[in-house]
Scaffold this motif. Structure first.
Motif, PDB file in Angstrom:
ATOM      1  N   GLY A 136      21.531  -2.053  59.717  1.00  0.00           N
ATOM      2  CA  GLY A 136      22.685  -2.089  58.822  1.00  0.00           C
ATOM      3  C   GLY A 136      22.636  -3.173  57.769  1.00  0.00           C
ATOM      4  O   GLY A 136      23.519  -3.253  56.922  1.00  0.00           O
ATOM      5  N   SER A 137      21.612  -4.012  57.792  1.00  0.00           N
ATOM      6  CA  SER A 137      21.479  -5.077  56.798  1.00  0.00           C
ATOM      7  C   SER A 137      20.086  -5.035  56.199  1.00  0.00           C
ATOM      8  O   SER A 137      19.090  -5.274  56.893  1.00  0.00           O
ATOM      9  CB  SER A 137      21.732  -6.453  57.430  1.00  0.00           C
ATOM     10  N   ASN A 138      20.041  -4.728  54.899  1.00  0.00           N
ATOM     11  CA  ASN A 138      18.773  -4.586  54.191  1.00  0.00           C
ATOM     12  C   ASN A 138      18.751  -5.523  52.996  1.00  0.00           C
ATOM     13  O   ASN A 138      19.773  -5.721  52.334  1.00  0.00           O
ATOM     14  CB  ASN A 138      18.586  -3.142  53.731  1.00  0.00           C
ATOM     15  N   SER A 139      17.567  -6.070  52.719  1.00  0.00           N
ATOM     16  CA  SER A 139      17.461  -7.094  51.694  1.00  0.00           C
ATOM     17  C   SER A 139      16.227  -6.913  50.826  1.00  0.00           C
ATOM     18  O   SER A 139      15.207  -6.381  51.257  1.00  0.00           O
ATOM     19  CB  SER A 139      17.384  -8.469  52.364  1.00  0.00           C
ATOM     20  N   ARG A 140      16.351  -7.397  49.614  1.00  0.00           N
ATOM     21  CA  ARG A 140      15.184  -7.610  48.753  1.00  0.00           C
ATOM     22  C   ARG A 140      14.933  -9.113  48.822  1.00  0.00           C
ATOM     23  O   ARG A 140      15.805  -9.910  48.477  1.00  0.00           O
ATOM     24  CB  ARG A 140      15.463  -7.180  47.323  1.00  0.00           C
ATOM     25  N   LEU A 141      13.758  -9.471  49.293  1.00  0.00           N
ATOM     26  CA  LEU A 141      13.418 -10.873  49.518  1.00  0.00           C
ATOM     27  C   LEU A 141      12.481 -11.385  48.433  1.00  0.00           C
ATOM     28  O   LEU A 141      11.536 -10.693  48.046  1.00  0.00           O
ATOM     29  CB  LEU A 141      12.734 -11.035  50.869  1.00  0.00           C
ATOM     30  N   ILE A 142      12.756 -12.601  47.964  1.00  0.00           N
ATOM     31  CA  ILE A 142      11.878 -13.273  47.012  1.00  0.00           C
ATOM     32  C   ILE A 142      11.592 -14.651  47.584  1.00  0.00           C
ATOM     33  O   ILE A 142      12.514 -15.393  47.922  1.00  0.00           O
ATOM     34  CB  ILE A 142      12.536 -13.396  45.625  1.00  0.00           C
ATOM     35  N   ALA A 143      10.306 -14.968  47.703  1.00  0.00           N
ATOM     36  CA  ALA A 143       9.931 -16.254  48.281  1.00  0.00           C
ATOM     37  C   ALA A 143       8.992 -17.008  47.362  1.00  0.00           C
ATOM     38  O   ALA A 143       8.054 -16.433  46.801  1.00  0.00           O
ATOM     39  CB  ALA A 143       9.264 -16.051  49.635  1.00  0.00           C
ATOM     40  N   GLY A 144       9.265 -18.287  47.230  1.00  0.00           N
ATOM     41  CA  GLY A 144       8.342 -19.194  46.577  1.00  0.00           C
ATOM     42  C   GLY A 144       7.609 -19.968  47.650  1.00  0.00           C
ATOM     43  O   GLY A 144       7.598 -19.573  48.824  1.00  0.00           O
ATOM     44  N   GLU A 145       7.015 -21.070  47.278  1.00  0.00           N
ATOM     45  CA  GLU A 145       6.320 -21.888  48.268  1.00  0.00           C
ATOM     46  C   GLU A 145       7.296 -22.632  49.170  1.00  0.00           C
ATOM     47  O   GLU A 145       6.991 -22.878  50.328  1.00  0.00           O
ATOM     48  CB  GLU A 145       5.398 -22.882  47.576  1.00  0.00           C
ATOM     49  N   GLN A 146       8.473 -22.996  48.647  1.00  0.00           N
ATOM     50  CA  GLN A 146       9.371 -23.845  49.406  1.00  0.00           C
ATOM     51  C   GLN A 146      10.791 -23.306  49.551  1.00  0.00           C
ATOM     52  O   GLN A 146      11.634 -23.960  50.169  1.00  0.00           O
ATOM     53  CB  GLN A 146       9.433 -25.230  48.760  1.00  0.00           C
ATOM     54  N   ASP A 185      30.900  -1.884  52.201  1.00  0.00           N
ATOM     55  CA  ASP A 185      29.641  -2.625  52.158  1.00  0.00           C
ATOM     56  C   ASP A 185      29.896  -4.024  51.598  1.00  0.00           C
ATOM     57  O   ASP A 185      30.831  -4.238  50.813  1.00  0.00           O
ATOM     58  CB  ASP A 185      28.629  -1.924  51.247  1.00  0.00           C
ATOM     59  N   VAL A 186      29.039  -4.946  51.991  1.00  0.00           N
ATOM     60  CA  VAL A 186      29.120  -6.321  51.496  1.00  0.00           C
ATOM     61  C   VAL A 186      27.786  -6.656  50.837  1.00  0.00           C
ATOM     62  O   VAL A 186      26.721  -6.418  51.408  1.00  0.00           O
ATOM     63  CB  VAL A 186      29.411  -7.309  52.641  1.00  0.00           C
ATOM     64  N   GLN A 187      27.866  -7.180  49.628  1.00  0.00           N
ATOM     65  CA  GLN A 187      26.680  -7.614  48.886  1.00  0.00           C
ATOM     66  C   GLN A 187      26.712  -9.132  48.773  1.00  0.00           C
ATOM     67  O   GLN A 187      27.731  -9.697  48.341  1.00  0.00           O
ATOM     68  CB  GLN A 187      26.679  -7.019  47.470  1.00  0.00           C
ATOM     69  N   VAL A 188      25.628  -9.775  49.183  1.00  0.00           N
ATOM     70  CA  VAL A 188      25.558 -11.231  49.091  1.00  0.00           C
ATOM     71  C   VAL A 188      24.189 -11.657  48.575  1.00  0.00           C
ATOM     72  O   VAL A 188      23.220 -10.895  48.639  1.00  0.00           O
ATOM     73  CB  VAL A 188      25.845 -11.938  50.441  1.00  0.00           C
ATOM     74  N   ILE A 189      24.141 -12.867  48.093  1.00  0.00           N
ATOM     75  CA  ILE A 189      22.873 -13.545  47.841  1.00  0.00           C
ATOM     76  C   ILE A 189      22.817 -14.699  48.823  1.00  0.00           C
ATOM     77  O   ILE A 189      23.747 -15.506  48.897  1.00  0.00           O
ATOM     78  CB  ILE A 189      22.772 -14.074  46.399  1.00  0.00           C
ATOM     79  N   ASP A 190      21.746 -14.750  49.604  1.00  0.00           N
ATOM     80  CA  ASP A 190      21.499 -15.876  50.499  1.00  0.00           C
ATOM     81  C   ASP A 190      20.359 -16.699  49.929  1.00  0.00           C
ATOM     82  O   ASP A 190      19.292 -16.161  49.598  1.00  0.00           O
ATOM     83  CB  ASP A 190      21.100 -15.396  51.897  1.00  0.00           C
ATOM     84  N   VAL A 191      20.580 -17.991  49.807  1.00  0.00           N
ATOM     85  CA  VAL A 191      19.555 -18.916  49.334  1.00  0.00           C
ATOM     86  C   VAL A 191      19.175 -19.808  50.508  1.00  0.00           C
ATOM     87  O   VAL A 191      20.051 -20.413  51.135  1.00  0.00           O
ATOM     88  CB  VAL A 191      20.071 -19.774  48.156  1.00  0.00           C
ATOM     89  N   PHE A 192      17.896 -19.853  50.809  1.00  0.00           N
ATOM     90  CA  PHE A 192      17.397 -20.668  51.915  1.00  0.00           C
ATOM     91  C   PHE A 192      16.578 -21.827  51.363  1.00  0.00           C
ATOM     92  O   PHE A 192      15.728 -21.633  50.483  1.00  0.00           O
ATOM     93  CB  PHE A 192      16.517 -19.827  52.854  1.00  0.00           C
ATOM     94  N   GLY A 193      16.813 -23.009  51.905  1.00  0.00           N
ATOM     95  CA  GLY A 193      16.113 -24.212  51.455  1.00  0.00           C
ATOM     96  C   GLY A 193      14.641 -24.222  51.791  1.00  0.00           C
ATOM     97  O   GLY A 193      13.873 -25.007  51.227  1.00  0.00           O
ATOM     98  N   GLU A 194      14.235 -23.365  52.722  1.00  0.00           N
ATOM     99  CA  GLU A 194      12.830 -23.198  53.086  1.00  0.00           C
ATOM    100  C   GLU A 194      12.577 -21.711  53.297  1.00  0.00           C
ATOM    101  O   GLU A 194      13.494 -20.952  53.589  1.00  0.00           O
ATOM    102  CB  GLU A 194      12.509 -23.911  54.396  1.00  0.00           C
ATOM    103  N   VAL A 195      11.333 -21.310  53.194  1.00  0.00           N
ATOM    104  CA  VAL A 195      10.974 -19.926  53.456  1.00  0.00           C
ATOM    105  C   VAL A 195      11.186 -19.635  54.940  1.00  0.00           C
ATOM    106  O   VAL A 195      10.809 -20.434  55.796  1.00  0.00           O
ATOM    107  CB  VAL A 195       9.501 -19.655  53.065  1.00  0.00           C
TER     108      VAL A 195
END
Length: 112
Positions: free
Chosen positions: A8-18, A83-93
């Motif tokens: 039920g939760s699907n994402s488009r993920l973008i990762a950098g080095e950090q 439906d709920v749309q969010v952007i999650d930002v993570f400080g590390e991959v």
């Protein structure tokens, strides 16, 4: 590509080095089970509403809200009638999310 994080939760993920960004769609009537990770998380609600479960307490979040989830805090969500749309930002991959992304990409590459 879209990556299923939990049912039920699907994402488009973008990762950098950090760092990592997740463009997440949580389907109505779904549940994101409480979990914890060492990465700090900033959640920006773009559309819809849900009850975030943070350390066992419920907090209603809706379009326009921003919450900061410190490292290792238990959190999850109940999603209701939309439906709920969010952007999650993570400080590390997040390694667990990278594994899921790489699995999806490998499957897509096999189809070519």
């Amino acid at each position: 590509p879209m990556v299923e994080l939990v049912p039920g939760s699907n994402s488009r993920l973008i990762a950098g080095e950090q760092s990592m960004i997740s463009f997440l769609k949580m389907d109505k009537h779904s549940y994101f089970a409480p979990h914890r990770h060492h990465q700090e998380q900033i959640m920006i609600v773009l559309d819809g509403y849900c009850d975030e479960i943070i350390e066992g307490k419920l907090y209603r979040v809706q379009k326009g809200d921003v919450i900061i989830l410190p490292s290792n805090i238990e959190h999850g969500a109940y999603i209701y009638d939309e439906d709920v749309q969010v952007i999650d930002v993570f400080g590390e991959v997040r390694a667990d999310y990278m594994v899921k992304l790489l699995q999806v990409m490998a499957t897509l590459n096999k189809k070519k």
